[in-house]
Design a protein around this motif. Structure first.
Motif, PDB file in Angstrom:
ATOM      1  N   LEU A   7      15.133  31.669  -1.550  1.00 16.29           N
ATOM      2  CA  LEU A   7      15.095  31.104   0.076  1.00 16.29           C
ATOM      3  C   LEU A   7      13.991  30.847   0.220  1.00 16.29           C
ATOM      4  CD1 LEU A   7      16.914  30.089   2.184  1.00 16.29           C
ATOM      5  CD2 LEU A   7      17.080  32.615   2.747  1.00 16.29           C
ATOM      6  N   LEU A   9      11.462  29.747   3.084  1.00 19.47           N
ATOM      7  CA  LEU A   9      11.072  29.751   4.448  1.00 19.47           C
ATOM      8  C   LEU A   9       9.959  29.187   5.650  1.00 19.47           C
ATOM      9  CD1 LEU A   9      12.527  32.992   5.648  1.00 19.47           C
ATOM     10  CD2 LEU A   9      14.269  31.274   5.549  1.00 19.47           C
ATOM     11  N   THR A  11       8.900  29.811   8.757  1.00 23.52           N
ATOM     12  CA  THR A  11       9.084  30.173  10.103  1.00 23.52           C
ATOM     13  C   THR A  11       7.963  31.070  10.537  1.00 23.52           C
ATOM     14  OG1 THR A  11      10.216  32.324  10.788  1.00 23.52           O
ATOM     15  CG2 THR A  11       9.552  32.340   8.626  1.00 23.52           C
ATOM     16  N   GLU A  75       6.274  26.147   3.042  1.00 23.90           N
ATOM     17  CA  GLU A  75       7.036  27.761   3.451  1.00 23.90           C
ATOM     18  C   GLU A  75       5.741  28.578   3.193  1.00 23.90           C
ATOM     19  OE1 GLU A  75       6.617  26.003   0.638  1.00 23.90           O
ATOM     20  OE2 GLU A  75       6.927  26.723  -1.021  1.00 23.90           O
ATOM     21  N   LEU A 103      19.830  33.515   7.793  1.00 29.56           N
ATOM     22  CA  LEU A 103      19.468  31.474   8.510  1.00 29.56           C
ATOM     23  C   LEU A 103      20.647  31.964   9.972  1.00 29.56           C
ATOM     24  CD1 LEU A 103      20.446  28.614   5.791  1.00 29.56           C
ATOM     25  CD2 LEU A 103      18.069  30.113   6.634  1.00 29.56           C
ATOM     26  N   ALA A 110      14.031  26.273   6.854  1.00 30.49           N
ATOM     27  CA  ALA A 110      14.940  26.398   4.769  1.00 30.49           C
ATOM     28  C   ALA A 110      14.966  25.751   4.025  1.00 30.49           C
ATOM     29  CB  ALA A 110      15.737  27.887   6.194  1.00 30.49           C
TER      30      ALA A 110
END
Length: 162
Positions: A7, A9, A11, A75, A103, A110
């Motif tokens: 996963l 991300l 962010t 990412e 999430l 993502a």
């Protein structure tokens, strides 16, 4: 051969904050025992109730960008999962539940994928899409995804778009 899922991300949150949120999801769902601290999730990793190993890690700069559908995906944090091969269906159920829970708590883009080959889900600019394979998205797995989504298959591409 290991069955590794990631996963990734994109962010603004740092890896320790993502690990704290994943710990909260694991605790709420009962998928991760409380004895696995946030520090373990960032270090040696932890196990789900079904035996899937996972770890949260910061992603550094890459030599070349990750491209999804010919668009760059940068990412910053990744959660690596290695499935317990004794029961891959249950293991994947756990991965989906943990990813979907995360999430709901962590902002940004993502992608959940199998070894940079098959994209299970993609969230870009708040728009969530799940791949179209019915064997991936069983009714139980779909129920874990609380936010609106659409069914659309995405793929990794190189910089030339192939």
């Amino acid at each position: 051969m290991a069955l590794d899922y990631y996963l990734d991300l994109a962010t603004s949150w740092p890896a320790p904050q993502v690990a704290r949120e994943l710990h909260a999801v694991g605790d709420r769902t009962g998928l991760v025992e409380a004895r696995y601290s946030t520090e373990l999730m960032l270090g040696d990793g932890a196990l789900t109730a079904g035996g899937t190993w996972f770890r949260v890690c910061r992603v550094g700069p890459r030599r070349w960008p990750t491209m999804i559908d010919s668009q760059e995906f940068t990412e910053t944090v990744a959660v690596a999962f290695t499935l317990d091969k004794r029961d891959t269906i249950t293991a994947m159920d756990e991965v989906v539940h943990l990813a979907a829970g995360l999430l709901r708590r962590v902002p940004g883009d993502a992608v959940l994928h199998f070894q940079s080959e098959v994209i299970w889900l993609l969230r870009r600019d708040g728009d969530l899409s799940l791949d179209e394979r019915a064997d991936h998205w069983t009714p139980e797995r779909l129920a874990a995804v609380a936010t609106p989504y659409r069914r659309l298959t995405h793929s990794f591409t190189d910089e030339s778009g192939e």
